[in-house]
Write a protein that holds these residues in place. Structure first.
Motif, PDB file in Angstrom:
ATOM      1  N   ALA A 158       3.402  16.844 -59.647  1.00  0.00           N
ATOM      2  CA  ALA A 158       2.873  15.481 -59.624  1.00  0.00           C
ATOM      3  C   ALA A 158       3.516  14.691 -60.743  1.00  0.00           C
ATOM      4  CB  ALA A 158       1.348  15.491 -59.792  1.00  0.00           C
ATOM      5  N   ASN A 159       3.281  13.382 -60.733  1.00  0.00           N
ATOM      6  CA  ASN A 159       3.698  12.552 -61.852  1.00  0.00           C
ATOM      7  C   ASN A 159       2.885  12.914 -63.088  1.00  0.00           C
ATOM      8  OD1 ASN A 159       5.540  11.167 -60.224  1.00  0.00           O
ATOM      9  ND2 ASN A 159       4.027   9.611 -59.670  1.00  0.00           N
ATOM     10  N   GLU A 160       3.396  12.517 -64.246  1.00  0.00           N
ATOM     11  CA  GLU A 160       2.773  12.888 -65.518  1.00  0.00           C
ATOM     12  C   GLU A 160       1.312  12.481 -65.559  1.00  0.00           C
ATOM     13  OE1 GLU A 160       1.164  12.094 -69.383  1.00  0.00           O
ATOM     14  OE2 GLU A 160       2.173  10.455 -68.367  1.00  0.00           O
ATOM     15  N   SER A 161       0.446  13.459 -65.840  1.00  0.00           N
ATOM     16  CA  SER A 161      -0.985  13.218 -65.916  1.00  0.00           C
ATOM     17  C   SER A 161      -1.640  14.456 -66.497  1.00  0.00           C
ATOM     18  CB  SER A 161      -1.573  12.930 -64.524  1.00  0.00           C
ATOM     19  OG  SER A 161      -2.972  12.757 -64.595  1.00  0.00           O
ATOM     20  N   VAL A 162      -2.875  14.303 -66.973  1.00  0.00           N
ATOM     21  CA  VAL A 162      -3.681  15.473 -67.266  1.00  0.00           C
ATOM     22  C   VAL A 162      -4.259  15.969 -65.951  1.00  0.00           C
ATOM     23  CG1 VAL A 162      -4.237  14.785 -69.607  1.00  0.00           C
ATOM     24  CG2 VAL A 162      -5.692  14.017 -67.753  1.00  0.00           C
ATOM     25  N   ILE A 163      -4.452  17.274 -65.817  1.00  0.00           N
ATOM     26  CA  ILE A 163      -5.011  17.806 -64.577  1.00  0.00           C
ATOM     27  C   ILE A 163      -6.011  18.905 -64.904  1.00  0.00           C
ATOM     28  CG2 ILE A 163      -2.898  17.308 -63.303  1.00  0.00           C
ATOM     29  CD1 ILE A 163      -2.422  20.336 -63.138  1.00  0.00           C
ATOM     30  N   PHE A 164      -6.836  19.241 -63.915  1.00  0.00           N
ATOM     31  CA  PHE A 164      -7.761  20.364 -64.014  1.00  0.00           C
ATOM     32  C   PHE A 164      -7.693  21.120 -62.695  1.00  0.00           C
ATOM     33  CE2 PHE A 164     -11.739  22.634 -63.675  1.00  0.00           C
ATOM     34  CZ  PHE A 164     -12.032  23.023 -64.977  1.00  0.00           C
TER      35      PHE A 164
ATOM     36  N   ASN B  69      -9.680  24.032 -60.631  1.00  0.00           N
ATOM     37  CA  ASN B  69     -10.914  24.807 -60.665  1.00  0.00           C
ATOM     38  C   ASN B  69     -10.712  26.190 -60.058  1.00  0.00           C
ATOM     39  OD1 ASN B  69     -11.058  24.570 -57.862  1.00  0.00           O
ATOM     40  ND2 ASN B  69     -12.874  23.259 -57.848  1.00  0.00           N
ATOM     41  N   SER B  70     -11.784  26.989 -60.024  1.00  0.00           N
ATOM     42  CA  SER B  70     -11.671  28.378 -59.596  1.00  0.00           C
ATOM     43  C   SER B  70     -11.399  28.520 -58.107  1.00  0.00           C
ATOM     44  CB  SER B  70     -12.944  29.147 -59.972  1.00  0.00           C
ATOM     45  OG  SER B  70     -14.084  28.512 -59.420  1.00  0.00           O
ATOM     46  N   ASN B  71     -11.558  27.434 -57.352  1.00  0.00           N
ATOM     47  CA  ASN B  71     -11.206  27.444 -55.930  1.00  0.00           C
ATOM     48  C   ASN B  71      -9.818  26.857 -55.679  1.00  0.00           C
ATOM     49  OD1 ASN B  71     -13.705  28.514 -55.076  1.00  0.00           O
ATOM     50  ND2 ASN B  71     -14.653  26.494 -55.255  1.00  0.00           N
ATOM     51  N   ASN B  72      -9.111  26.564 -56.778  1.00  0.00           N
ATOM     52  CA  ASN B  72      -7.751  25.994 -56.739  1.00  0.00           C
ATOM     53  C   ASN B  72      -7.701  24.559 -56.241  1.00  0.00           C
ATOM     54  OD1 ASN B  72      -6.527  28.290 -57.827  1.00  0.00           O
ATOM     55  ND2 ASN B  72      -6.317  29.243 -55.810  1.00  0.00           N
ATOM     56  N   SER B  73      -8.825  23.863 -56.296  1.00  0.00           N
ATOM     57  CA  SER B  73      -8.788  22.415 -56.112  1.00  0.00           C
ATOM     58  C   SER B  73      -8.254  21.794 -57.398  1.00  0.00           C
ATOM     59  CB  SER B  73     -10.180  21.864 -55.804  1.00  0.00           C
ATOM     60  OG  SER B  73     -10.632  22.327 -54.549  1.00  0.00           O
ATOM     61  N   ILE B  74      -7.420  20.780 -57.268  1.00  0.00           N
ATOM     62  CA  ILE B  74      -6.752  20.171 -58.408  1.00  0.00           C
ATOM     63  C   ILE B  74      -7.241  18.733 -58.569  1.00  0.00           C
ATOM     64  CG2 ILE B  74      -4.523  19.525 -59.414  1.00  0.00           C
ATOM     65  CD1 ILE B  74      -3.283  21.829 -57.844  1.00  0.00           C
ATOM     66  N   TYR B  75      -7.661  18.400 -59.772  1.00  0.00           N
ATOM     67  CA  TYR B  75      -8.208  17.084 -60.084  1.00  0.00           C
ATOM     68  C   TYR B  75      -7.208  16.336 -60.953  1.00  0.00           C
ATOM     69  CZ  TYR B  75     -12.652  19.039 -58.443  1.00  0.00           C
ATOM     70  OH  TYR B  75     -13.642  19.625 -57.677  1.00  0.00           O
ATOM     71  N   ILE B  76      -6.824  15.140 -60.499  1.00  0.00           N
ATOM     72  CA  ILE B  76      -5.777  14.378 -61.176  1.00  0.00           C
ATOM     73  C   ILE B  76      -6.252  12.940 -61.400  1.00  0.00           C
ATOM     74  CG2 ILE B  76      -3.364  13.656 -61.126  1.00  0.00           C
ATOM     75  CD1 ILE B  76      -2.903  15.770 -58.933  1.00  0.00           C
ATOM     76  N   PRO B  77      -6.467  12.520 -62.643  1.00  0.00           N
ATOM     77  CA  PRO B  77      -6.759  11.106 -62.893  1.00  0.00           C
ATOM     78  C   PRO B  77      -5.485  10.265 -62.730  1.00  0.00           C
ATOM     79  CG  PRO B  77      -7.479  12.500 -64.722  1.00  0.00           C
ATOM     80  CD  PRO B  77      -6.571  13.323 -63.867  1.00  0.00           C
ATOM     81  N   ASN B  78      -5.564   9.241 -61.902  1.00  0.00           N
ATOM     82  CA  ASN B  78      -4.431   8.344 -61.691  1.00  0.00           C
ATOM     83  C   ASN B  78      -4.574   7.161 -62.636  1.00  0.00           C
ATOM     84  OD1 ASN B  78      -2.660   6.280 -60.680  1.00  0.00           O
ATOM     85  ND2 ASN B  78      -2.572   7.387 -58.731  1.00  0.00           N
ATOM     86  N   ARG B  79      -3.689   7.064 -63.611  1.00  0.00           N
ATOM     87  CA  ARG B  79      -3.804   6.032 -64.635  1.00  0.00           C
ATOM     88  C   ARG B  79      -3.423   4.655 -64.119  1.00  0.00           C
ATOM     89  NH1 ARG B  79      -1.368   9.192 -69.979  1.00  0.00           N
ATOM     90  NH2 ARG B  79      -3.001  10.799 -70.065  1.00  0.00           N
TER      91      ARG B  79
END
Length: 306
Positions: free
Chosen positions: A45-51, A53-63
């Motif tokens: 992805a483009n530069e961002s902080v990410i998380f 989770n244990s189910n491999n869902s990825i959370y990305i804040p779009n600045r």
């Protein structure tokens, strides 16, 4: 004699009583001691902080859009509108609640409640950007305040305390943080070029990596991230040296040095690493080598006893 036996019985039952299963929301895989990761990473992805989770869902804040994007298996699942302003960190709990830094312009951490899909605008008041957010197993909230040289913790009862950096010069621009199941706090003390460990309820830290550690085997340059795997090995984002390193029986070894000012990292359940490669404006996925057998098939992020 009877009272002693009864005392021991009660003590035993108290110990058994706290052996409860704890499910955590992030991944702590266990690896073979000589595990390796592919040298050629892929851009996720483009530069961002990410998380992740244990189910491999990825959370990305779009600045750019002030939304939080949730992805799974490479596909977008959901977009969550928000009033965020250039967030620096994100953490997701086991029930899907999202905590996001909103400190730069609004002086707070915001919380999105998954159950009713609503925002709580002020989950924690802060006086600085939270360069890292963490939720421990008791759901206490931690914020690493880079500009204030400290880490704050908000208890469930609402009381906020300084847990690291309360003394002058204890920390110098702390960045990434990690809290294990013993409530021991690890801090990437970037300005002091070291990783500090603060044992539970202890204000004095111990240097576990860097120039002041008991056994110096690595030179750090402004570390910004620290993560523990399922065997308590340290994975460090060594920002100034443009690399990720891991502790082992001989000290530390390099996993990847083809980065440019990396900031943070996280695992998926397969042992792959996602790293915010800041100066290359991207998130890189560093895959665990297929030649590296994992120590156990079970992902240790699932269940812990303490």
């Amino acid at each position: 004699m009877f009272s002693r036996v009864w005392r021991d019985f009660l003590l035993f039952n108290n110990i058994i009583g706290i052996l409860i299963a704890v499910e955590i929301s992030f991944n702590q895989p266990r690896f073979h001691p000589h595990a390796t990761w592919n040298s050629n990473a892929t851009t996720f992805a483009n530069e961002s902080v990410i998380f992740v989770n244990s189910n491999n869902s990825i959370y990305i804040p779009n600045r750019q859009t002030d939304e939080i994007l949730i992805c799974y298996n490479g596909k977008p699942l959901k977009k969550i509108p928000s009033s965020l302003s250039n967030p620096s960190s994100i953490f997701v709990t086991i029930n899907g609640d999202i905590y996001v830094d909103n400190g730069a312009n609004h002086g707070r951490i915001d919380k999105w409640i998954a159950a009713n899909e609503t925002w709580i605008s002020v989950m924690m008041n802060v006086t600085s950007t939270c360069h890292a957010i963490f939720i421990d197993i008791y759901e206490s909230l931690y914020c690493s305040m880079f500009d204030k040289h400290r880490v704050d913790k908000k208890w469930l009862n609402g009381r906020t305390v300084i847990v690291a950096g309360s003394e002058l010069n204890t920390l110098n621009h702390p960045w990434g943080i990690f809290v294990d199941i013993n409530l021991d706090l690890y801090v990437a003390d970037s300005g002091n070029n070291r990783i500090q460990l603060f044992r539970r309820n202890q204000r004095n830290g111990t240097t576990v990596a860097g120039n002041e550690s008991a056994r110096v085997t690595i030179q750090l340059d402004e570390p910004t991230g620290v993560v523990l795997d399922g065997d308590q090995h340290l994975f460090i984002v060594d920002h100034g040296n443009h690399r990720i390193i891991v502790s082992d029986e001989n000290g530390f070894r390099c996993i990847n040095d083809k980065l440019s000012d990396p900031i943070s990292m996280t695992f998926d359940s397969y042992g792959n690493i996602y790293v915010t490669d800041r100066d290359n404006y991207r998130v890189q996925k560093i895959s665990l080598s297929k030649k590296s057998d994992r120590k156990c098939a079970e992902n240790c992020s699932k269940i812990f006893s303490f």
